[in-house]
Design a protein around this motif. Structure first.
Motif, PDB file in Angstrom:
ATOM      1  N   GLU A 573       8.779 -10.928   3.278  1.00 51.25           N
ATOM      2  CA  GLU A 573       8.187  -9.597   3.133  1.00 51.25           C
ATOM      3  C   GLU A 573       8.561  -8.919   1.816  1.00 51.25           C
ATOM      4  OE1 GLU A 573       8.708  -6.987   6.414  1.00 51.25           O
ATOM      5  OE2 GLU A 573       7.929  -8.404   7.889  1.00 51.25           O
ATOM      6  N   SER A 620      -2.422 -18.609   1.521  1.00 47.97           N
ATOM      7  CA  SER A 620      -2.063 -18.599   2.946  1.00 47.97           C
ATOM      8  C   SER A 620      -0.597 -18.251   3.139  1.00 47.97           C
ATOM      9  CB  SER A 620      -2.341 -19.976   3.574  1.00 47.97           C
ATOM     10  OG  SER A 620      -3.709 -20.179   3.754  1.00 47.97           O
ATOM     11  N   LEU A 623      -0.150 -14.546   2.635  1.00 53.62           N
ATOM     12  CA  LEU A 623      -0.656 -13.781   3.779  1.00 53.62           C
ATOM     13  C   LEU A 623       0.306 -13.873   4.963  1.00 53.62           C
ATOM     14  CD1 LEU A 623      -4.445 -14.742   3.654  1.00 53.62           C
ATOM     15  CD2 LEU A 623      -3.359 -12.661   2.796  1.00 53.62           C
ATOM     16  N   GLU A 624       0.873 -15.048   5.150  1.00 46.57           N
ATOM     17  CA  GLU A 624       1.825 -15.221   6.257  1.00 46.57           C
ATOM     18  C   GLU A 624       3.094 -14.413   6.007  1.00 46.57           C
ATOM     19  OE1 GLU A 624       3.731 -18.853   8.913  1.00 46.57           O
ATOM     20  OE2 GLU A 624       2.977 -19.249   6.905  1.00 46.57           O
ATOM     21  N   SER A 627       2.557 -10.726   6.823  1.00 45.65           N
ATOM     22  CA  SER A 627       1.714 -10.566   8.011  1.00 45.65           C
ATOM     23  C   SER A 627       2.001  -9.277   8.783  1.00 45.65           C
ATOM     24  CB  SER A 627       1.879 -11.775   8.938  1.00 45.65           C
ATOM     25  OG  SER A 627       3.239 -11.922   9.326  1.00 45.65           O
ATOM     26  N   LYS A 628       3.213  -8.765   8.673  1.00 43.34           N
ATOM     27  CA  LYS A 628       3.548  -7.530   9.397  1.00 43.34           C
ATOM     28  C   LYS A 628       3.089  -6.273   8.655  1.00 43.34           C
ATOM     29  CE  LYS A 628       7.562  -9.618  11.670  1.00 43.34           C
ATOM     30  NZ  LYS A 628       9.040  -9.594  11.816  1.00 43.34           N
ATOM     31  N   SER A 630       0.054  -4.980   7.687  1.00 45.11           N
ATOM     32  CA  SER A 630      -1.392  -5.174   7.834  1.00 45.11           C
ATOM     33  C   SER A 630      -2.206  -4.386   6.809  1.00 45.11           C
ATOM     34  CB  SER A 630      -1.834  -4.800   9.245  1.00 45.11           C
ATOM     35  OG  SER A 630      -1.511  -3.442   9.519  1.00 45.11           O
ATOM     36  N   PHE A 633      -3.717  -6.246   3.802  1.00 41.40           N
ATOM     37  CA  PHE A 633      -4.861  -7.136   3.970  1.00 41.40           C
ATOM     38  C   PHE A 633      -6.171  -6.457   3.571  1.00 41.40           C
ATOM     39  CE2 PHE A 633      -1.599  -9.293   6.165  1.00 41.40           C
ATOM     40  CZ  PHE A 633      -1.962 -10.618   6.286  1.00 41.40           C
ATOM     41  N   TYR A 665      -5.958 -15.992   9.125  1.00 46.30           N
ATOM     42  CA  TYR A 665      -4.982 -14.933   8.822  1.00 46.30           C
ATOM     43  C   TYR A 665      -5.674 -13.579   8.643  1.00 46.30           C
ATOM     44  CZ  TYR A 665      -1.165 -18.296   8.071  1.00 46.30           C
ATOM     45  OH  TYR A 665      -0.198 -19.251   8.231  1.00 46.30           O
ATOM     46  N   PHE A 669      -4.477 -10.646  11.150  1.00 42.88           N
ATOM     47  CA  PHE A 669      -3.472  -9.681  10.713  1.00 42.88           C
ATOM     48  C   PHE A 669      -4.055  -8.398  10.130  1.00 42.88           C
ATOM     49  CE2 PHE A 669      -1.014 -13.753  10.287  1.00 42.88           C
ATOM     50  CZ  PHE A 669      -0.121 -13.487  11.311  1.00 42.88           C
TER      51      PHE A 669
END
Length: 1027
Positions: A573, A620, A623-624, A627-628, A630, A633, A665, A669
């Motif tokens: 993160e 990818s 994005l992973e 992911s928290k 959002s 995105f 994803y 997400f």
């Protein structure tokens, strides 16, 4: 159209005027199926008076037309080429294929290959007779040219498909042997003789590639061939006539003959000289070959390699093939004893120089650093590289014969490093040190495990590797970065050394020499993976990323992307502030890589395509990692959407898996699924219908996300109508009898998603989906797919038990389905393992479906049926409870298993040495040890009854089950609440029903009720904990 008119149109196809070229193409297309057109094209090709450019255009059209139309894909389709035209082509192409210029022969050769692959032997039975006659009639080149194509048809065939080859060998090999013998006896053979010998070698290669033809099991016949092949191997290549240009030289006829001879001998040894072959005939052949020829081949190979030791020339591919033979000889005692006396010369005077930086490397480094980098990181280059083959030999030698060779090898390098250190600056052996560092790098996995070397590695790095980060010689700076990366994961006693190496590698990203920058990226990945304190990297992260993208703008290399992925994965993160910029840069890099890949029409350079895949994989990973978060995105979507939109068409077939992961994803997400992202649904459905059935399981994930996370849009949108789109797709796939069971496994999963996510809102779809499910169930063989289809029924019952049961009655299949369901629930293997519903999730869904039936009124569910369902559900709940408990225990034990895995014995290689010696011929005395080890290994293999059908659900473990609304439903609580509801609504019926239950089921029911209350309390406690 007559010949003259056709020639005019063909000439117009060469016009620089676009309109004229288009008109010519239209004219050719208009007459292509006219009777005689194909023959007229052929007449122009072979007309020596015609302009060569027109003949070439004609040959290309001729080849393309034959490739497309000679043999229709559908056997029922009528051929568009008349039989008379086919007969004429077959008759004349054999005569002219070797008489036309090479430029045209290549095209006709492709045509001949297409025709032979289609027609021989059924529709061209006279072809073999023609070849045999021409061989006897001394029209040798044409016969060999055709025979090569004929033999190649069967090169990869086995068993019955290979039968025609036996006849080909029987009819022609005696003549080939005679021709080969005469060619070898020519005192000063011209280069034309080399072309004939090369063709004979290629025919022989195709004939022995998978199996030895029966005729060659005759010792006299085989020996006659081996005498000739060994003669060619030993005979020096003529000096006169060798081209001066390096590219032309390695393609020269006599060097091609040498290469193919070595190819054949290597194949005979590695495939058919293995004493472990079980077939008696093959075993006898292997014994004969090993004892009679293997040592002689080894001696010839060593003599040939000695050419480069004395300054002579060998093509790279020849060196590579010889080294492959030597590598496979190391583990065989008989051959190793022959190799041993010459091993020091081989290692230190031949192999080590191959590992060193050389003149060709320097020339490429200076003139084309991009090409230098490409070759250094190209897997296909490695396949044919002498340096890679030398490395493989060293690794094999150290792995199988470590005790005799590793210390000797290291002493040699230590002496080189000592001389380098003592030499004045102007006389330092830079290239030798490069080779020594390279060797130390390739041996890293062994040196890191074995004492006393392991404890000396840090000192070695500090003394001999790290100083080269500041070398004035570019290739040594690059090698230092690469070697440092190989040892980044050792335990540094002084963390300052790790830190210094890390910062030196990072500084290499800004080196003026491109290869140094790229090798620094490679080394950096290992340092990032090994770094225990990210505080070492965190302060320089912005600059690091900036350097990365400058380099990505300069070169397409997948290792760059791998390293970026590692950084993103490591920082998680913390990458959020950089996520947008990273995605922008990666998207730009992706489009550049795709342009490069599209420009490479021949597919000779896969680096662009590989780097493009890497860019998507890195996106990818980003994005992973965020992911928290959002909200990010929303900003990332406009950057990557054009890629997704384009690559979900046929343009993206090579990257579809990576693209679908990104779509997954983005649809999972993101705070909401935008209309723009919804526009990708039709593209995925179309791709699945046209060409992407192999990616159905990948497409399942985003489609699931659309339905579960944006249910209202799925249900209400009519343009496009997503419900109808899904129905057409699933009904088509489920009805397709040509698809294997495994191909359609995602289909019932998607039906399940609809029933679970749209509960109470898709009543009109329950009957159609149940109907296609039942139809597919009747022809399904695989247990896993059967389970999935029954789970569709379970989901329908959970969705609305009255509606679903009435539909099953209306379809006339209710008794059939429930009998099958209960039968599947009871099926077990000899080991006691269930055949069906093996995942926790499967059992849970069955429990929910069956429990839903228990709530039905008496007129819907008779007492006898209720009792059976109750019993089956109880047993299933108990099995589910046990499996959940077992999984929890396995998770607890996982850390202990990891601790055991971390323990590694320093003497691991002693075991490998021992195993290496066991690969001996079975007539060796110590082979008994191999048998003993094999017997011990057998005790660890599962018995036959334990492994039946295990593969049916390999792709669908509980870890891969998608999230669903049922995740929040506890089957024990649901069961107890259902029974309590029945008890409250109709106490007398409930009492009568339970009185019929056997004692053990009452006990099970009490246990389930107690467990349900425990689960209820656990769920309440978990809900009370602040998130």
């Amino acid at each position: 159209m007559d010949l003259q008119g056709l020639a005019v149109i063909l000439r117009a196809a060469l016009s620089p005027n676009l309109d004229e070229r288009k008109a010519a193409e239209q004219g050719l297309n208009q007459f292509q199926f006219a009777p005689g057109h194909l023959v007229r094209l052929f007449q122009i090709i072979v007309d020596g008076n015609c302009d060569i450019a027109v003949r070439q255009v004609s040959s290309i059209h001729f080849k393309n037309f034959i490739a497309k139309n000679w043999s229709p894909d559908d056997p029922a389709e009528v051929s568009k080429i008349s039989q008379s035209d086919k007969d004429a082509v077959r008759q004349h192409i054999l005569v002219f294929v070797t008489e036309v210029p090479t430029l045209l022969r290549v095209q006709l050769g492709e045509c001949l290959k297409t025709i032979i692959n289609s027609d021989y032997p059924e529709n061209w039975p006279g072809l073999l007779h023609w070849v045999k006659h021409k061989l006897q009639d001394q029209q040798i080149y044409g016969a060999l040219f055709v025979l090569r194509i004929l033999a190649r048809k069967y090169e990869f065939k086995s068993d019955d498909d290979r039968a025609p080859l036996q006849l080909i060998v029987e009819e022609t090999f005696v003549h080939l042997l005679d021709i080969f013998n005469k060619l070898v006896q020519i005192a000063s053979p011209p280069v034309e003789a080399a072309e004939l010998i090369k063709l004979i070698c290629k025919i022989f290669w195709s004939s022995i590639y998978l199996e030895i033809p029966k005729q060659l099991y005759d010792a006299n016949v085989f020996n006659a061939w081996m005498v000739l092949l060994l003669n060619i191997l030993e005979r020096p290549v003529p000096i006169e006539g060798q081209p001066a240009d390096p590219e032309q030289r390695k393609a020269w006829g006599w060097w091609k003959v040498k290469k193919w001879t070595i190819h054949i001998l290597n194949r005979l040894y590695t495939r058919f000289g293995d004493m472990r072959l079980q077939n008696p005939e093959s075993k006898a052949f292997a014994q004969m070959f090993t004892k009679t020829y293997a040592g002689k081949i080894l001696e010839c190979h060593l003599n040939l390699l000695n050419t480069i030791r004395t300054g002579g020339y060998l093509p790279d591919r020849v060196i590579n093939l010889i080294m492959q033979y030597l590598s496979s000889s190391v583990s065989k005692n008989r051959l190793y004893q022959l190799l041993k006396p010459r091993l020091d010369v081989l290692l230190f005077e031949i192999i080590f120089p191959l590992m060193c930086f050389n003149d060709n490397d320097q020339k490429l480094w200076d003139e084309d650093p991009h090409e230098y980098v490409r070759k250094g990181y190209d897997f296909f280059e490695d396949l044919y590289s002498p340096r890679t083959a030398a490395v493989d030999f060293v690794n094999e030698l150290v792995r199988k014969r470590r005790k005799e060779n590793l210390q000797k090898f290291l002493n040699f390098f230590v002496e080189i490093l000592r001389r380098y250190g003592e030499a004045p600056l102007q006389h330092k052996p830079y290239r030798q040190k490069d080779g020594a560092l390279f060797a130390v790098g390739i041996l890293s996995e062994r040196l890191k495990k074995i004492e006393p070397y392991k404890s000396e590695l840090e000192r070695m790095l500090v003394q001999h590797v790290f100083p080269e980060f500041r070398s004035s010689v570019g290739h040594l700076r690059a090698k230092a970065a690469w070697v440092a990366g190989q040892y980044a994961d050792i335990e540094f006693c002084d963390q300052n050394n790790f830190r210094a190496a890390l910062y030196s590698v990072v500084a290499g990203l800004r080196d003026p020499e491109l290869p140094v920058r790229v090798d620094s990226v490679f080394g950096l990945r290992s340092f990032v993976e090994a770094c225990k304190d990210l505080g070492e990297i965190r302060p320089i992260l912005p600059q690091l990323l900036d350097d990365f993208f400058k380099l990505m703008n300069e070169i397409e290399n997948e290792d760059l992307v791998f390293t970026l992925e590692t950084i993103v994965d490591k920082f998680g993160e913390e990458m959020a502030p950089y996520a947008l910029g990273l995605c922008q840069n990666l998207a730009s890099a992706f489009w550049r890589c795709m342009s490069t890949a599209e420009a490479d029409e021949d597919g000779d350079d896969p680096s662009g395509a590989l780097a493009a895949v890497g860019c998507l994989r890195a996106i990818s990973t980003i994005l992973e990692s965020v992911s928290k978060l959002s909200h990010l995105f929303v900003n990332i979507e406009p950057i990557i959407f054009p890629i997704l939109q384009r690559m979900l068409t046929t343009d993206g077939q090579e990257v579809l898996e990576e693209v679908l992961e990104i779509v997954s994803y983005m649809t999972f997400f993101s705070p909401t699924i935008s209309l723009q992202m919804w526009s990708l649904w039709p593209l995925m459905v179309q791709a699945l219908a046209d060409w992407a059935i192999d990616y159905f399981s990948n497409i399942l994930v985003p489609l699931d996300n659309y339905i579960t996370r944006s249910t209202a849009h799925f249900l209400t949108c009519k343009d496009p109508d997503y419900q109808q789109s899904l129905w057409i797709m699933l009904s088509t796939i489920m009805a397709d009898q040509n698809l294997e069971d495994t191909d359609i496994e995602p289909a019932p999963k998607l039906i399940e998603v609809v029933f679970q996510s749209c509960k109470g809102q898709v009543d009109h779809w329950v009957e159609p989906y149940l109907r296609i499910t039942v139809e597919r169930l009747r022809c399904t063989e695989k247990p896993f797919l059967k389970s999935l289809l029954i789970q569709v029924v379970a989901n329908a019952l959970y969705y609305n038990p009255i509606l679903a049961l009435n539909i099953l009655h209306r379809l006339g299949v209710s008794s059939e389905i429930f009998e099958l369901w209960f039968q599947m629930l009871q099926q077990v293997k000899k080991s006691g393992m269930r055949v069906n519903f093996r995942r926790e999730y499967d059992k849970k869904i069955c429990c929910l479906g069956l429990t839903s039936l228990l709530s039905l009124p008496a007129d819907q569910l008779p007492s006898e049926a209720w009792g059976r369902i109750f019993r089956e559900t109880l047993e299933l709940l108990v099995a589910y409870k046990d499996q959940v408990a077992e999984s929890a225990k396995e998770n607890e034990d996982e850390d202990d298993d990891n601790d055991i895995d971390d323990f590694q014995c320093d003497d691991e290689d002693d075991f490998e040495d021992e195993m290496g010696d066991e690969e001996e011929d079975k007539d060796e005395a110590d082979n008994a040890k191999l048998k003993k080890l094999a017997a011990q290994a057998k005790t660890f293999r599962p018995s036959d009854d334990e492994d039946d059908d295990d593969s049916d659900d390999d792709g669908f473990s509980d870890d891969e089950v998608l999230q669903s609304p049922t995740d929040e439903v506890d089957p024990f609580v649901f069961f107890v609440d259902t029974i309590k509801g029945l008890q409250a609504s109709d106490a007398l019926r409930f009492q009568n029903l339970t009185l019929t239950l056997e004692f053990q089921y009452r006990a099970l029911a009490d246990g389930v009720a107690q467990h349900a209350e425990q689960r209820r309390a656990q769920i309440a406690a978990a809900a009370a904990i602040p998130s």
